[in-house]
Design a protein around this motif. Sequence first.
Motif, PDB file in Angstrom:
ATOM      1  N   ARG A 125      42.586   7.803  31.262  1.00 52.02           N
ATOM      2  CA  ARG A 125      43.724   8.330  30.390  1.00 52.02           C
ATOM      3  C   ARG A 125      44.730   7.017  30.154  1.00 52.02           C
ATOM      4  NH1 ARG A 125      43.631  13.332  33.227  1.00 52.02           N
ATOM      5  NH2 ARG A 125      44.767  12.572  35.122  1.00 52.02           N
ATOM      6  N   GLU A 126      45.312   6.913  29.171  1.00 47.77           N
ATOM      7  CA  GLU A 126      46.382   5.812  28.845  1.00 47.77           C
ATOM      8  C   GLU A 126      47.231   5.458  30.123  1.00 47.77           C
ATOM      9  OE1 GLU A 126      48.336   6.239  25.251  1.00 47.77           O
ATOM     10  OE2 GLU A 126      46.355   6.366  24.056  1.00 47.77           O
ATOM     11  N   LEU A 131      44.118   0.924  30.520  1.00 51.30           N
ATOM     12  CA  LEU A 131      44.046   1.352  29.053  1.00 51.30           C
ATOM     13  C   LEU A 131      45.151   1.661  28.527  1.00 51.30           C
ATOM     14  CD1 LEU A 131      42.374   2.471  26.754  1.00 51.30           C
ATOM     15  CD2 LEU A 131      42.633   4.769  27.617  1.00 51.30           C
ATOM     16  N   LEU A 132      45.465   0.731  27.563  1.00 47.74           N
ATOM     17  CA  LEU A 132      47.081   0.942  26.618  1.00 47.74           C
ATOM     18  C   LEU A 132      46.910   1.937  25.781  1.00 47.74           C
ATOM     19  CD1 LEU A 132      47.753  -3.010  26.599  1.00 47.74           C
ATOM     20  CD2 LEU A 132      48.454  -1.276  28.437  1.00 47.74           C
ATOM     21  N   ARG A 133      46.008   2.003  25.008  1.00 51.05           N
ATOM     22  CA  ARG A 133      45.920   2.961  23.762  1.00 51.05           C
ATOM     23  C   ARG A 133      44.328   3.179  23.379  1.00 51.05           C
ATOM     24  NH1 ARG A 133      46.461   2.350  18.074  1.00 51.05           N
ATOM     25  NH2 ARG A 133      45.601   0.162  17.992  1.00 51.05           N
ATOM     26  N   LYS A 134      44.302   4.273  22.890  1.00 54.64           N
ATOM     27  CA  LYS A 134      42.863   4.774  22.155  1.00 54.64           C
ATOM     28  C   LYS A 134      43.309   4.747  20.820  1.00 54.64           C
ATOM     29  CE  LYS A 134      42.023   7.759  25.942  1.00 54.64           C
ATOM     30  NZ  LYS A 134      41.678   9.096  26.601  1.00 54.64           N
ATOM     31  N   ASP A 135      42.143   4.141  19.876  1.00 50.49           N
ATOM     32  CA  ASP A 135      42.196   4.385  18.328  1.00 50.49           C
ATOM     33  C   ASP A 135      40.959   4.890  18.045  1.00 50.49           C
ATOM     34  OD1 ASP A 135      41.968   4.247  15.781  1.00 50.49           O
ATOM     35  OD2 ASP A 135      42.833   2.139  15.579  1.00 50.49           O
ATOM     36  N   ARG A 136      40.774   6.346  18.317  1.00 53.48           N
ATOM     37  CA  ARG A 136      39.716   7.177  17.779  1.00 53.48           C
ATOM     38  C   ARG A 136      39.017   6.904  16.433  1.00 53.48           C
ATOM     39  NH1 ARG A 136      38.075   9.823  21.968  1.00 53.48           N
ATOM     40  NH2 ARG A 136      39.495  10.598  23.582  1.00 53.48           N
ATOM     41  N   VAL A 176      39.532   0.222  21.956  1.00 55.08           N
ATOM     42  CA  VAL A 176      40.543   0.801  22.904  1.00 55.08           C
ATOM     43  C   VAL A 176      41.320  -0.529  23.106  1.00 55.08           C
ATOM     44  CG1 VAL A 176      39.704   2.588  24.083  1.00 55.08           C
ATOM     45  CG2 VAL A 176      38.900   0.472  24.805  1.00 55.08           C
ATOM     46  N   ASP A 177      42.705  -0.314  23.344  1.00 55.14           N
ATOM     47  CA  ASP A 177      43.559  -1.859  23.580  1.00 55.14           C
ATOM     48  C   ASP A 177      43.440  -1.614  25.360  1.00 55.14           C
ATOM     49  OD1 ASP A 177      43.679  -2.584  21.300  1.00 55.14           O
ATOM     50  OD2 ASP A 177      45.628  -1.570  20.806  1.00 55.14           O
ATOM     51  N   THR A 182      40.961  -6.136  22.646  1.00 56.29           N
ATOM     52  CA  THR A 182      40.580  -4.770  22.114  1.00 56.29           C
ATOM     53  C   THR A 182      39.374  -4.713  22.106  1.00 56.29           C
ATOM     54  OG1 THR A 182      42.309  -4.802  20.329  1.00 56.29           O
ATOM     55  CG2 THR A 182      40.578  -3.573  19.551  1.00 56.29           C
TER      56      THR A 182
END
Length: 136
Positions: free
Chosen positions: A78-79, A97-102, A107-108, A120
């Motif tokens: 999870r973020e 994990l900072l961010r998910k870009d689906r 992922v960042d 990234t």
Amino acid sequence: GGGGGGGGGGGDDARPTGWLRRGIMVRVVSDRYGEAHVRKKGAVLDVPEARLATVQLEGSGRLLERVKERHLDTVLPREGEAGVVLWGARRGQHAKLLRKDRDRERVDVQFVDDDLSVATLAMDAFAAAPGITGGA
């Protein structure tokens, strides 16, 4: 031993083989291990040989042995939670994990081992690793 040979094209997003490692979370994506286990999550307890894993399923605690790498997929944390980089220059390093870009399958992450740098990665290059806490 043995060289990996060059993969033709595909950039560094194509997941190489040999990404399995102990302690990461995976999802079973084949019915070869029983219909009931498809899409189930579990932890990799051991990698007895290249590209084979012993997986302990969440919930039932059942052990699946000699699961082929290609029958597994990575599970993202999870973020804000920690995971580990599975391939590339920073393979084996722990990050949050900072961010998910689906949409872009990216992922960042922020590395916790060193300078807290942010990178990234391809989504497939990062996996939840519950045994790891963020920070010292």
